[in-house]
Design a protein around this motif. Structure first.
Motif, PDB file in Angstrom:
ATOM      1  N   ALA A  96       1.603  13.396  15.948  1.00 16.25           N
ATOM      2  CA  ALA A  96       1.878  12.849  17.276  1.00 16.25           C
ATOM      3  C   ALA A  96       3.004  11.830  17.146  1.00 16.25           C
ATOM      4  CB  ALA A  96       0.626  12.176  17.846  1.00 16.25           C
ATOM      5  N   PRO A  97       3.769  11.593  18.220  1.00 15.84           N
ATOM      6  CA  PRO A  97       4.836  10.585  18.153  1.00 15.84           C
ATOM      7  C   PRO A  97       4.291   9.243  17.658  1.00 15.84           C
ATOM      8  CG  PRO A  97       4.964  11.813  20.211  1.00 15.84           C
ATOM      9  CD  PRO A  97       3.677  12.215  19.558  1.00 15.84           C
ATOM     10  N   THR A  98       5.009   8.662  16.702  1.00 15.40           N
ATOM     11  CA  THR A  98       4.557   7.423  16.083  1.00 15.40           C
ATOM     12  C   THR A  98       5.741   6.486  15.912  1.00 15.40           C
ATOM     13  OG1 THR A  98       2.900   8.713  14.853  1.00 15.40           O
ATOM     14  CG2 THR A  98       3.289   6.454  14.129  1.00 15.40           C
ATOM     15  N   VAL A  99       5.512   5.209  16.213  1.00 18.53           N
ATOM     16  CA  VAL A  99       6.540   4.193  16.016  1.00 18.53           C
ATOM     17  C   VAL A  99       6.075   3.194  14.970  1.00 18.53           C
ATOM     18  CG1 VAL A  99       7.578   4.346  18.324  1.00 18.53           C
ATOM     19  CG2 VAL A  99       5.596   2.853  17.957  1.00 18.53           C
ATOM     20  N   ASN A 100       7.052   2.604  14.258  1.00 18.78           N
ATOM     21  CA  ASN A 100       6.670   1.505  13.378  1.00 18.78           C
ATOM     22  C   ASN A 100       6.799   0.206  14.174  1.00 18.78           C
ATOM     23  OD1 ASN A 100       9.537   1.227  13.271  1.00 18.78           O
ATOM     24  ND2 ASN A 100       9.410   0.312  11.241  1.00 18.78           N
ATOM     25  N   LEU A 101       5.689  -0.444  14.357  1.00 17.35           N
ATOM     26  CA  LEU A 101       5.623  -1.665  15.155  1.00 17.35           C
ATOM     27  C   LEU A 101       5.515  -2.836  14.186  1.00 17.35           C
ATOM     28  CD1 LEU A 101       3.493  -2.071  18.392  1.00 17.35           C
ATOM     29  CD2 LEU A 101       4.105  -3.987  16.915  1.00 17.35           C
ATOM     30  N   VAL A 102       6.667  -3.429  13.894  1.00 14.49           N
ATOM     31  CA  VAL A 102       6.747  -4.440  12.844  1.00 14.49           C
ATOM     32  C   VAL A 102       7.151  -5.784  13.431  1.00 14.49           C
ATOM     33  CG1 VAL A 102       7.960  -5.143  10.750  1.00 14.49           C
ATOM     34  CG2 VAL A 102       7.297  -2.754  11.062  1.00 14.49           C
ATOM     35  N   HIS A 103       6.315  -6.782  13.203  1.00 16.02           N
ATOM     36  CA  HIS A 103       6.657  -8.167  13.509  1.00 16.02           C
ATOM     37  C   HIS A 103       7.199  -8.785  12.222  1.00 16.02           C
ATOM     38  CE1 HIS A 103       4.682  -8.278  17.494  1.00 16.02           C
ATOM     39  NE2 HIS A 103       3.827  -7.428  16.944  1.00 16.02           N
ATOM     40  N   GLY A 104       8.374  -9.335  12.285  1.00 18.76           N
ATOM     41  CA  GLY A 104       8.981  -9.854  11.069  1.00 18.76           C
ATOM     42  C   GLY A 104      10.003  -8.884  10.526  1.00 18.76           C
ATOM     43  N   THR A 105      10.106  -8.793   9.220  1.00 23.10           N
ATOM     44  CA  THR A 105      11.135  -8.000   8.565  1.00 23.10           C
ATOM     45  C   THR A 105      10.604  -6.630   8.157  1.00 23.10           C
ATOM     46  OG1 THR A 105      12.169 -10.021   7.708  1.00 23.10           O
ATOM     47  CG2 THR A 105      12.778  -7.944   6.656  1.00 23.10           C
ATOM     48  N   ASN A 106      11.402  -5.584   8.418  1.00 24.45           N
ATOM     49  CA  ASN A 106      11.045  -4.241   7.971  1.00 24.45           C
ATOM     50  C   ASN A 106      11.093  -4.147   6.448  1.00 24.45           C
ATOM     51  OD1 ASN A 106      10.646  -2.225  10.195  1.00 24.45           O
ATOM     52  ND2 ASN A 106      12.643  -2.998  10.868  1.00 24.45           N
ATOM     53  N   ASP A 107      10.102  -3.516   5.863  1.00 23.10           N
ATOM     54  CA  ASP A 107      10.167  -3.173   4.447  1.00 23.10           C
ATOM     55  C   ASP A 107      11.157  -2.027   4.250  1.00 23.10           C
ATOM     56  OD1 ASP A 107       8.302  -5.060   3.654  1.00 23.10           O
ATOM     57  OD2 ASP A 107       6.608  -3.676   3.911  1.00 23.10           O
ATOM     58  N   THR A 108      11.634  -1.875   3.027  1.00 19.40           N
ATOM     59  CA  THR A 108      12.541  -0.787   2.666  1.00 19.40           C
ATOM     60  C   THR A 108      11.753   0.249   1.865  1.00 19.40           C
ATOM     61  OG1 THR A 108      14.395  -2.331   2.565  1.00 19.40           O
ATOM     62  CG2 THR A 108      14.697  -0.183   1.517  1.00 19.40           C
ATOM     63  N   ILE A 109      11.655   1.464   2.386  1.00 21.18           N
ATOM     64  CA  ILE A 109      10.907   2.531   1.712  1.00 21.18           C
ATOM     65  C   ILE A 109      11.859   3.320   0.821  1.00 21.18           C
ATOM     66  CG2 ILE A 109       9.479   4.580   2.011  1.00 21.18           C
ATOM     67  CD1 ILE A 109       8.728   3.529   4.782  1.00 21.18           C
ATOM     68  N   HIS A 110      11.520   3.440  -0.450  1.00 19.05           N
ATOM     69  CA  HIS A 110      12.338   4.202  -1.390  1.00 19.05           C
ATOM     70  C   HIS A 110      11.709   5.586  -1.564  1.00 19.05           C
ATOM     71  CE1 HIS A 110      13.120  -0.088  -2.192  1.00 19.05           C
ATOM     72  NE2 HIS A 110      14.363   0.337  -2.311  1.00 19.05           N
ATOM     73  N   ASP A 111      11.917   6.423  -0.557  1.00 21.36           N
ATOM     74  CA  ASP A 111      11.267   7.737  -0.492  1.00 21.36           C
ATOM     75  C   ASP A 111      12.151   8.811  -1.111  1.00 21.36           C
ATOM     76  OD1 ASP A 111      13.033   7.177   1.635  1.00 21.36           O
ATOM     77  OD2 ASP A 111      12.137   8.715   2.896  1.00 21.36           O
ATOM     78  N   PHE A 112      12.425   8.668  -2.413  1.00 15.95           N
ATOM     79  CA  PHE A 112      13.258   9.634  -3.132  1.00 15.95           C
ATOM     80  C   PHE A 112      12.918   9.534  -4.602  1.00 15.95           C
ATOM     81  CE2 PHE A 112      15.600   5.802  -1.876  1.00 15.95           C
ATOM     82  CZ  PHE A 112      15.842   5.212  -3.107  1.00 15.95           C
ATOM     83  N   ASN A 113      13.326  10.543  -5.356  1.00 15.78           N
ATOM     84  CA  ASN A 113      13.007  10.594  -6.783  1.00 15.78           C
ATOM     85  C   ASN A 113      14.247  10.965  -7.586  1.00 15.78           C
ATOM     86  OD1 ASN A 113      10.011  10.267  -6.667  1.00 15.78           O
ATOM     87  ND2 ASN A 113      10.137  12.173  -5.498  1.00 15.78           N
ATOM     88  N   GLY A 114      14.243  10.560  -8.843  1.00 18.77           N
ATOM     89  CA  GLY A 114      15.264  11.011  -9.774  1.00 18.77           C
ATOM     90  C   GLY A 114      16.573  10.254  -9.752  1.00 18.77           C
ATOM     91  N   PHE A 115      16.612   9.085  -9.112  1.00 12.74           N
ATOM     92  CA  PHE A 115      17.830   8.293  -9.066  1.00 12.74           C
ATOM     93  C   PHE A 115      17.726   7.122 -10.050  1.00 12.74           C
ATOM     94  CE2 PHE A 115      18.129  10.616  -5.124  1.00 12.74           C
ATOM     95  CZ  PHE A 115      19.493  10.791  -4.948  1.00 12.74           C
ATOM     96  N   PRO A 116      18.865   6.555 -10.453  1.00 18.53           N
ATOM     97  CA  PRO A 116      18.835   5.381 -11.339  1.00 18.53           C
ATOM     98  C   PRO A 116      18.073   4.220 -10.714  1.00 18.53           C
ATOM     99  CG  PRO A 116      21.028   6.353 -11.293  1.00 18.53           C
ATOM    100  CD  PRO A 116      20.233   7.062 -10.241  1.00 18.53           C
ATOM    101  N   GLU A 117      17.562   3.352 -11.546  1.00 15.02           N
ATOM    102  CA  GLU A 117      16.728   2.238 -11.101  1.00 15.02           C
ATOM    103  C   GLU A 117      17.418   1.369 -10.061  1.00 15.02           C
ATOM    104  OE1 GLU A 117      13.527  -0.234 -10.641  1.00 15.02           O
ATOM    105  OE2 GLU A 117      13.649   1.738 -11.612  1.00 15.02           O
TER     106      GLU A 117
END
Length: 264
Positions: free
Chosen positions: A51-72
């Protein structure tokens, strides 16, 4: 305010100057969007929900690292844009009223790389509030177009609506960046371009019936953000191709601007 569909690329776009879309995104404020939005609503090709979903964030958004195989290095990158809880609630209101609800809230979710990678180049100061909206791959392209239509009032409220994905996105058949683009990829990319530029939006909204659709989109998560952005521009909107390039032989970086009829 116009709406946009942009190709976001992989996380290496942030630093790799050989990827053509990087310079396009870096020149965003000078060449494409001089007006500073009050907030940004990003429809992400990397967030698929029932279903449609929003991120409802008070304050600062986190950064999601949704990938693999890249340098640190890439896993240390942060895009600390403030959340846009007021926009999230407005999205919920508009979609619930238009019977796309009940819209769900995610209060712990940050921004995935379909959002923060392009924004890091477009708005590197990370000072504009950002809200993210999911897609529903169990639904149709037309559903997403109509969902976008319900979000159209946000344009008059200073919210920049961007769909982030790719017109072609078959990762299994990737080849060398300097290799030839196969006909099944270039044909579909050209069909999308011709359909958009000639205002054949009914065809775009029935893209599932077009030859090459399934070959280019094993899942439609990266294409449906385009339909949301197109719908949000309103009836009679004009499409403009604002960037075009390829990587990996089969990944199109075609990006579009949708101008509302009243602004033409």
């Amino acid at each position: 305010m116009d709406t946009f569909f942009i190709a976001h690329g992989a996380v290496n776009v942030v630093v790799d100057e050989t990827v053509p879309v990087r310079s396009f995104l870096q020149s965003w404020k000078s060449d494409t969007m001089q007006e500073t939005p009050k907030a940004i609503l990003m429809v992400s090709g990397h967030w698929d929900t029932d279903a449609p979903t929003v991120n409802l964030v008070h304050g600062t958004n986190d950064t999601i690292h949704d990938f693999n195989g890249f340098p640190e290095f890439f896993y240390q990158l942060k895009y600390p844009a403030p959340g846009a809880p007021d926009v999230a609630m407005r999205v919920k209101e508009l979609l619930d009223t238009s019977r796309f609800g009940p819209v769900k809230e995610e209060k712990a979710r940050g921004l995935d790389h379909a959002v923060w990678v392009p924004l890091m180049l477009m708005y590197p100061e990370a000072n504009i509030p950002v809200c993210e909206l999911s897609v529903q791959t169990g639904r149709s392209a037309e559903y997403h177009y109509n969902l976008g239509k319900a979000l159209a009032p946000l344009r008059d409220e200073g919210v920049l609506i961007i769909g982030s994905g790719h017109v072609t996105h078959n990762l299994k058949d990737r080849g060398p960046t300097d290799g030839p683009t196969p006909k099944w990829a270039s044909d579909f990319d050209t069909w999308v371009k011709d359909s958009l530029l000639n205002g054949r939006y009914d065809e775009v909204n029935n893209c599932e019936k077009v030859q090459g659709y399934k070959r280019n989109h094993l899942k439609p998560d990266h294409l449906f953000p385009l339909h949301v952005a197109l719908g949000a521009a309103g009836k009679g909107a004009k499409a403009t191709l604002i960037h075009h390039s390829w990587t990996d032989s089969v990944i199109s970086y075609a990006s579009y601007r949708f101008t509302a009829a009243a602004a033409q």
